[in-house]
Motif scaffolding. Structure first.
Motif, short mmCIF file in Angstrom:
data_model
loop_
_atom_site.label_atom_id
_atom_site.label_comp_id
_atom_site.label_asym_id
_atom_site.label_seq_id
_atom_site.Cartn_x
_atom_site.Cartn_y
_atom_site.Cartn_z
N VAL A 140 0.83 -1.20 0.00
CA VAL A 140 0.00 0.00 0.00
C VAL A 140 0.87 1.25 0.00
O VAL A 140 0.62 2.20 -0.76
CB VAL A 140 -0.96 -0.02 1.21
N GLY A 141 1.92 1.24 0.82
CA GLY A 141 2.81 2.39 0.87
C GLY A 141 3.45 2.63 -0.49
O GLY A 141 3.49 3.76 -0.98
N LEU A 142 3.92 1.55 -1.11
CA LEU A 142 4.63 1.70 -2.38
C LEU A 142 3.69 2.14 -3.49
O LEU A 142 3.92 3.16 -4.15
CB LEU A 142 5.31 0.37 -2.73
N LEU A 143 2.61 1.38 -3.68
CA LEU A 143 1.70 1.71 -4.79
C LEU A 143 1.04 3.06 -4.57
O LEU A 143 0.88 3.85 -5.50
CB LEU A 143 0.64 0.61 -4.94
N GLY A 144 0.68 3.34 -3.31
CA GLY A 144 0.04 4.63 -3.01
C GLY A 144 0.97 5.78 -3.33
O GLY A 144 0.56 6.78 -3.94
N THR A 145 2.25 5.65 -2.95
CA THR A 145 3.18 6.74 -3.21
C THR A 145 3.41 6.92 -4.70
O THR A 145 3.44 8.05 -5.20
CB THR A 145 4.52 6.46 -2.51
N VAL A 146 3.57 5.80 -5.42
CA VAL A 146 3.76 5.90 -6.87
C VAL A 146 2.56 6.62 -7.50
O VAL A 146 2.71 7.53 -8.31
CB VAL A 146 3.94 4.50 -7.49
N PHE A 147 1.38 6.24 -7.05
CA PHE A 147 0.18 6.84 -7.64
C PHE A 147 0.09 8.33 -7.32
O PHE A 147 -0.11 9.16 -8.20
CB PHE A 147 -1.06 6.10 -7.12
N VAL A 148 0.27 8.67 -6.05
CA VAL A 148 0.12 10.07 -5.65
C VAL A 148 1.20 10.93 -6.30
O VAL A 148 0.93 11.99 -6.85
CB VAL A 148 0.16 10.18 -4.11
N PHE A 149 2.44 10.42 -6.25
CA PHE A 149 3.57 11.15 -6.82
C PHE A 149 3.33 11.41 -8.31
O PHE A 149 3.44 12.55 -8.79
CB PHE A 149 4.84 10.30 -6.62
N SER A 150 2.96 10.35 -9.05
CA SER A 150 2.78 10.53 -10.49
C SER A 150 1.53 11.37 -10.79
O SER A 150 1.52 12.11 -11.77
CB SER A 150 2.69 9.17 -11.19
N ALA A 151 0.54 11.27 -9.91
CA ALA A 151 -0.66 12.09 -10.12
C ALA A 151 -0.31 13.56 -9.97
O ALA A 151 -0.81 14.41 -10.72
CB ALA A 151 -1.74 11.69 -9.13
N ILE A 152 0.55 13.88 -9.00
CA ILE A 152 0.95 15.28 -8.83
C ILE A 152 1.70 15.76 -10.07
O ILE A 152 1.42 16.83 -10.62
CB ILE A 152 1.81 15.44 -7.56
N LEU A 153 2.65 14.93 -10.55
CA LEU A 153 3.40 15.32 -11.75
C LEU A 153 2.47 15.51 -12.94
O LEU A 153 2.60 16.47 -13.71
CB LEU A 153 4.44 14.24 -12.09
N TRP A 154 1.52 14.61 -13.05
CA TRP A 154 0.58 14.65 -14.17
C TRP A 154 -0.31 15.89 -14.08
O TRP A 154 -0.60 16.55 -15.07
CB TRP A 154 -0.27 13.38 -14.13
#
Lengths: 444, 322
Positions: free
Chosen positions: B215-229
């Motif tokens: 959850v920590g890994l996938l959540g961070t990848v998602f949030v991080f990339s969502a911010i970039l996007w």
């Protein structure tokens, strides 16, 4: 065994089956062994020598330093020897071997039960001391003049009716069958120690016990606390946290220093028996259970009775026995001999069939963290185990809270690498106790 | 009943133990990887089979040989050598030369695991040690990718995005469903995201792993990339692609959750998952590698000892600060 995890402990979905039969009286054995030590560091000196005859209830051992309760002969007979006996807990211990003459002759005739009302507190204290029952640490008892020994004032008594938290039903049977003795014992404690409050802790799922307690009017004397029980909730550290929301400090000191005494139900019953009937503690209530024994039973046995007699009373072994464990299966001690006597702190004999004994080598820790999740005192058994395995005891005490451990054994229970963490921790504590006093080490 | 009639086992407690063992953990992890193995062989045929078999056999032989050499008990039956070889093979292209597979797998076991004292003592994930070693030594040999079934884009989506930009990525017309079902070039085991997700859920259900790291890994990848996007939609990938492209799913459920190299406390595991996810996104956004999962998890492994220093307050200890 399927398990339900609860915070900092284990709830066994099906607790180890315990006998729900009435407590049976086991006749006195022909010969018995009384260690002159509590196997935890205290020892006594013998008061009778080889060849002398003793009465039932006669004081045969006494601690010169006044730290250990006196020892009494459970039978009348002859002392056949004062010699060492090997205990699995602490090696060779000076013990007294007594041969019964079968006459069961008390030292003095038993007077009829006396009421509490017309007795002085100081004589009651003296009697508690002489009876050999340990309800609070022996040296903390007030002295004969009724003055408080030391500076210990016990404000709260917690009477533990749940044992460790699973298996071993002897407390449940005692609360059902000996409710009036329990009542007397609580009144006696009230009179002698004058605590602010007495709590009685019981399992919320035991309906019959709560009915018995309500029926006896005990609810007026004590505050009954019904808890959802998990292992090791019965440990004083966890009960203290649960009931008072106070933690017993790990930097030395015990619950009694905080003014709280944790007492088992059997001790309360023993104190009422011994004081009201003038007879010292020579018997102990024991559950014999496990799949390895034919008919599990609750027994009342003389202290010093060999385990062989208990097993015989339960119809012998069911199948080939593997381990015979005193105490609970997670933190108890496997015995090597059926001649091992029952002691004052023996409450549960658990027999494991040979088919269930798993011989497995332990492996290196894989850091899975299961033990850290389950630890009820929130220490890190994985690192403690590694340090203690390689004799880094000082580091274990300094960095990883060795002395906070309550030795419940849950870490070793959940370990997928089968590492015996409790054993390492006990070994480290013992090694450190050899190099200095425990308080020195605690304050590092 | 005489005293000599019975012999008793005398040992230290506990006398009861959970059923979960090290072997059962590793065997269950292998079971969870079965869908991905089947998909790899289905999509890449002989290429995938060759890479997987070579890596697994090399890993097992190296472990047994090292244990023989070090005069230790041979412990290949616990399945860790098989798992290490398998995870290493999963990150490789099916076109990697055979000697590179052997070198990487052997180096992972010998340098990454046995030289530290075997399973339980290795500070870094051995499969990733092997991969990174060959990636740094023979980078050009690893860059030949193959598309499943032919006719598709012969480069992994993240590489297309990294080297050719978002427009090229759009031109190829990747869809989420295609990527999810394995229609992408990439490491033989990383492409079938659905199977990896199913395996990960199986591990969660069997309580082999806890939810904190995935959850920590996938959540961070998602949030991080969502911010970039969200900041620049014309230069960054849709966050969903970051979750299903490259080795994210394999890393989240199988590489980062390796118990030996991850922290022990629950919050430590969550923090570790977040560190892994953040490093993945940092490498993908600003690093030179298109897919940073291996490097990110290897770097995060180094943070586990530090995260183990942060622990709950022990019972009865006053004035304790984590």
């Amino acid at each position: 065994m399927e398990i339900i995890r609860s915070y900092g402990g284990l709830k066994f979905q099906e607790a180890l089956p315990s006998p729900e039969t009435p407590i049976e009286d086991l006749p006195a054995p022909e010969s018995l062994i009384l260690p002159l030590s509590d196997l935890a560091g205290l020892s006594s000196r013998p008061l009778v020598q080889r060849g002398e005859s003793v009465f039932k209830g006669e004081k045969v051992g006494e601690d010169l330093h006044n730290k250990m309760p006196p020892i009494h002969s459970p039978v009348s007979g002859r002392v056949t020897g004062v010699d060492t006996y090997r205990f699995v807990e602490s090696g060779n211990v000076l013990s007294m071997f007594i041969q019964s003459d079968g006459r069961e002759k008390w030292k003095t005739e038993i007077a009829p039960a006396k009421s509490l009302a017309n007795r002085e507190v100081s004589t009651l204290v003296q009697q508690i001391k002489e009876s050999g029952v340990q309800i609070i640490p022996f040296e903390s008892l007030p002295d004969a003049e009724g003055k408080k020994g030391g500076a210990i004032q016990v404000d709260q008594f917690v009477i533990n009716g749940i044992g460790h938290g699973y298996g071993g039903s002897i407390y449940r049977r005692l609360m059902l069958e000996k409710t009036s003795e329990l009542h007397d014992g609580i009144r006696l404690i009230k009179k002698v120690f004058r605590p602010q409050k007495i709590f009685l802790v019981m399992n919320e799922s035991h309906e019959d016990v709560s009915q018995a307690i309500e029926g006896s009017g005990l609810g007026e004397e004590v505050q009954v606390i019904k808890l959802e029980v998990y292992y090791p909730l019965g440990h004083p550290h966890l009960l203290s946290k649960r009931i008072f929301d106070r933690e017993i400090p790990s930097t030395g000191g015990s619950a009694v220093d905080m003014g709280v005494a944790f007492v088992g139900v059997d001790r309360v019953i023993q104190v009422s028996d011994s004081v009201l009937l003038d007879r010292p503690v020579i018997e102990q209530y024991v559950t014999v259970s496990g799949e390895g024994v034919h008919t599990p039973k609750n027994l009342k046995v003389r202290i010093g009775t060999p385990l062989r007699r208990l097993i015989e009373a339960c119809g012998g072994f069911n199948e080939s026995p593997g381990r015979i464990v005193l105490g609970n299966p997670l933190g108890g001690m496997a015995q090597f001999s059926l001649e091992r006597p029952v002691l004052k702190n023996t409450r549960w004999v658990w027999v494991q069939p040979e088919a269930q004994v798993v011989e497995d080598k332990y492996r290196p820790c894989i850091n899975c963290g299961d033990c850290v999740d389950i630890c009820p005192v929130q220490i890190m058994p994985n690192f403690l185990g590694k340090f203690c395995e390689f004799c880094k005891y000082e580091e274990a005490a300094q960095q990883y809270d060795l002395f906070t451990c309550i030795e419940c054994g849950l870490c070793a229970y959940v370990c997928p690498s089968r590492r015996p963490m409790v054993h390492f921790i006990k070994m480290a504590k013992w090694e450190l106790s050899l190099t200095g006093t425990e308080n020195d080490k605690r304050s590092i | 009943m005489t005293n000599d009639q019975y012999k008793f086992y005398v040992s230290f407690p506990p006398y009861l133990q959970v059923k979960k063992t090290v072997s059962s953990i590793l065997h269950n992890t292998l079971i969870a990887l079965i869908p991905a193995i089947i998909a790899a062989i289905y999509y890449f045929r002989g290429g995938a089979l060759k890479v997987i078999l070579l890596a697994v056999i090399t890993a097992v032989l190296c472990e047994a040989g090292m244990q023989k050499f070090l005069k230790r008990d041979i412990s290949i039956s616990d399945g860790h050598a098989v798992l290490t070889g398998l995870l290493f093979a999963f990150l490789l292209s099916p076109l990697v030369p055979w000697w590179l597979v052997v070198v990487g797998s052997g180096a992972g076991i010998i340098v990454g695991k046995m030289m530290f004292g075997g399973f339980g003592n290795n500070p870094f994930n051995p499969a990733l040690v092997g991969l990174v070693m060959i990636r740094l030594s023979w980078p050009e040999r690893l860059e030949n990718w193959k598309e499943p079934f032919g006719g598709w884009v012969p480069d992994p989506p993240l590489q297309v995005f990294k080297l050719d930009g978002l427009d090229a990525f759009r031109d190829y017309g990747y869809t989420v469903a295609d990527l999810f079902l394995g229609q992408q070039a990439g490491g033989v085991g990383t492409i079938f995201v659905a199977g990896l997700l199913a395996g990960g859920l199986y591990l969660l259900w069997r309580r082999i792993i806890s939810w904190h790291i995935p959850v920590g890994l996938l959540g961070t990848v998602f949030v991080f990339s969502a911010i970039l996007w969200w900041v620049d939609k014309e230069a960054n990938l849709n966050p969903v692609f970051h979750l299903i492209a490259g080795g994210t799913m394999l890393g989240a459920f199988f590489l980062a959750t390796d118990p030996v190299t991850s922290p022990v406390t629950r919050w430590g595991k969550l923090a570790y998952g977040i560190i892994c996810g953040a490093l993945i996104m940092v490498i993908r956004a600003w690093g030179i590698y298109p897919d940073g999962v291996a490097f990110a998890i290897l770097l995060a492994n180094a943070s586990s000892p530090l995260l183990n220093k942060f622990r709950p307050r022990p019972y009865g200890k006053e004035g304790y600060r984590a």
